[in-house]
Write an enzyme that holds these catalytic residues in place. Structure first.
Site, PDB file in Angstrom:
ATOM      1  N   GLU A 159      11.607 -10.554   3.555  1.00 41.68           N
ATOM      2  CA  GLU A 159      12.564 -10.489   4.665  1.00 41.68           C
ATOM      3  C   GLU A 159      13.244 -11.821   4.986  1.00 41.68           C
ATOM      4  O   GLU A 159      13.082 -12.369   6.088  1.00 41.68           O
ATOM      5  CB  GLU A 159      11.878  -9.919   5.917  1.00 41.68           C
ATOM      6  CG  GLU A 159      11.337  -8.513   5.684  1.00 41.68           C
ATOM      7  CD  GLU A 159      10.768  -7.864   6.941  1.00 41.68           C
ATOM      8  OE1 GLU A 159      10.733  -8.516   8.000  1.00 41.68           O
ATOM      9  OE2 GLU A 159      10.366  -6.687   6.854  1.00 41.68           O
ATOM     10  N   GLU A 361       7.887  -1.818   2.490  1.00 44.93           N
ATOM     11  CA  GLU A 361       7.404  -1.615   3.869  1.00 44.93           C
ATOM     12  C   GLU A 361       8.161  -0.459   4.494  1.00 44.93           C
ATOM     13  O   GLU A 361       9.364  -0.311   4.284  1.00 44.93           O
ATOM     14  CB  GLU A 361       7.635  -2.845   4.753  1.00 44.93           C
ATOM     15  CG  GLU A 361       6.738  -4.003   4.469  1.00 44.93           C
ATOM     16  CD  GLU A 361       6.940  -5.171   5.451  1.00 44.93           C
ATOM     17  OE1 GLU A 361       7.366  -4.942   6.601  1.00 44.93           O
ATOM     18  OE2 GLU A 361       6.685  -6.301   5.019  1.00 44.93           O
TER      19      GLU A 361
HETATM   20  O1  IFM Z   1       4.680  -6.892  10.653  1.00 50.18           O
HETATM   21  C1  IFM Z   1       5.964  -6.999  10.125  1.00 50.18           C
HETATM   22  C2  IFM Z   1       5.932  -7.580   8.730  1.00 50.18           C
HETATM   23  O2  IFM Z   1       5.288  -8.821   8.699  1.00 50.18           O
HETATM   24  C3  IFM Z   1       7.331  -7.776   8.217  1.00 50.18           C
HETATM   25  N1  IFM Z   1       8.097  -6.564   8.349  1.00 50.18           N
HETATM   26  C4  IFM Z   1       8.070  -5.863   9.608  1.00 50.18           C
HETATM   27  C5  IFM Z   1       6.644  -5.657  10.054  1.00 50.18           C
HETATM   28  C6  IFM Z   1       6.612  -4.883  11.375  1.00 50.18           C
HETATM   29  O3  IFM Z   1       7.350  -5.531  12.351  1.00 50.18           O
END
Ligand code: IFM
Length: 451
Positions: A159, A361
């Site tokens: 990210e 994710e």
């Molecule tokens: O917990 C975070 C993760 O570290 C990065 N992406 C989003 C998740 C939830 O907010």
């Protein structure tokens, strides 16, 4: 039953700082998150104590029937000051973890950078300093040399947009700068360059091991709040900020003209971008990690700075896949729009080509400790949307749910629970939630029952 492709990776995801704790163990150096306390006041010193309980956690992963586990390596455990010497005990820790996963038939999906920069590198400018890119390339090389004979799936940077946005513009994440747009955009560029340099390091080691490497950006499909020209324009502009800046750089070797012009208007010449950088960033990758949580529904806000737009939480959203009325929200207020995931994946294929995609994710905050029906519905609907994308020809190779365990949610501390497995933060006991049992059935069958 909606079947998924043969060999599909069913995984769960975590990151080092969010679960490991043991911040002083085995020679680990400090990271920027050890020095930063977010608005909750919580810290990651103990987190889920995974660094000490990892063996039991691997057993739990096996019980969940997953065949992939996405975790990150803590850079300060391997290279405590960000520069040689290496810390053997840190290297050995992940060595054992990788072996234990493979013994249970679980593919390690390894993220190199999930936000825990060694503090010593922050002391010399952190990601605003171009030298940090070379330190990252050395760290990546260390990881490839240590684990590259066994790890097949690598992710470079998690990210990058969030790193810049929350760490430099909003001051909500480490290192905690506020209003620094120049810092934000410089960091975006250096993170992308770091990605490219890591890809080069892996390639330099030969392809014989079949390793695959990619980036894990968080991507949000954009929709205008209305059909009005102003909302349409900001929807496209924000798409440039969040999505195209990163995808164009990696897959086209150029930054999008519209966004570059916006940055230049605000900041002047972007002279941190040097000749040859974009070629390095666009070093061919093997797959794309996609972190998907929610769409962005955009409304024009001409007086807002630095960007003339707002993200609204809509009552309804019209995606290509369908109309969602009365949009539900997670406990964190995030709108739940699964069909936007199909749009996102089809769009990536159409605009950037049919590269393999792994959902690295996807998850939601729901507080129920065990009977988490809403999480089951969330996953089910997102898997259905994913299946739609696969049916439309998008080559999706895996899905990693965020998260395996309830964990340290950065500035928001321990209140927000994303886990399939509940963690009691007093006793550190792990209890699989109903969603964990449900997900393990899906993973076992490689298919989503019709509903
Ligand atoms: O917990 C975070 C993760 O570290 C990065 N992406 C989003 C998740 C939830 O907010």
């Amino acid at each position: 039953m909606r079947r998924f492709p043969e060999g599909f990776l069913w995984g769960v995801a975590t990151s080092a700082y969010q679960i490991e704790g043991a911040v002083d163990a085995d020679g680990r150096g400090a990271s920027i998150w050890d020095r930063f306390t977010g608005e909750s006041g919580d810290r990651g010193d103990l987190a889920c104590d995974h660094y000490r309980r990892w063996r039991a956690d691997v057993e739990l992963l096996a019980e969940l029937n997953v065949n992939a586990y996405r975790f990150s390596i803590a850079w300060p455990r391997l290279i405590p000051t960000g520069r040689a010497p290496l810390e053997r005990r840190g290297i050995d820790h992940y060595d054992r973890l990788v072996d234990a996963l493979l013994e249970r038939g679980i593919e390690p999906v390894v993220t190199l950078y999930h936000w825990d920069l060694p503090q010593a590198l922050e002391d010399t400018g952190g990601w605003r300093n171009r030298e940090t890119v070379e330190r990252f390339a050395e760290y990546a090389a260390t990881c490839f040399d240590a684990y590259g004979d066994r790890v097949r799936w690598w992710l470079t940077i998690n990210e990058p947009w969030i790193v810049g946005l929350l760490g430099y513009l909003h001051g909500l994440h480490a290192p905690g700068y506020k209003g620094d747009v120049l810092g934000e955009v410089t960091v975006f560029h250096h993170l992308l360059l770091a990605h490219g340099r890591a890809v080069q390091e892996l390639r330099a080691r030969g392809d014989g091991r079949g390793s695959k490497i990619g980036l894990a950006p968080n991507l949000s499909p954009h929709y205008p709040a209305s059909e009005g020209a102003a909302d349409l324009a900001v929807s496209d502009a924000s798409d440039g900020y969040v999505n195209r800046w990163f995808l164009d750089a990696v897959f086209r070797g150029s930054y999008p003209d519209d966004m570059r012009a916006r940055y230049e208007e605000l900041l002047g010449p972007l002279d941190f971008i040097r000749d040859g950088d974009l070629a390095a960033i666009a070093e061919p990758t093997d797959y794309l990690g996609v972190n998907y949580y929610a769409p962005r529904v955009m409304q024009a806000a001409p007086d807002d700075r630095p960007w003339p737009w707002r993200v609204i939480v809509p009552d309804n959203v019209r995606t290509t896949g369908g109309f969602t009325d009365g949009v539900a929200r997670t406990e964190a207020g995030t709108p739940i729009v699964p069909t936007a995931l199909t749009d996102l994946l089809v769009r990536i294929r159409d605009d950037y080509g049919p590269l393999p995609i792994m959902i690295t994710e996807n998850g939601a905050v729901f507080p129920e400790p065990v009977h988490d029906e809403r999480r089951i519905a969330f996953i089910r609907d997102h898997l259905a949307a994913l299946h739609e994308a696969i049916a439309a020809g998008v080559p999706v190779v895996g899905y990693c749910h965020w998260s395996f365990l309830d964990n340290f949610e950065w500035a928001l501390g321990y209140v927000q629970r994303f886990g399939l497995v509940h963690v009691d933060y007093e006793t550190l006991a792990r209890t699989p939630k109903d969603s964990a049992r449900w997900y393990s059935e899906i993973a076992l069958r490689n298919g989503l029952p019709d509903y």
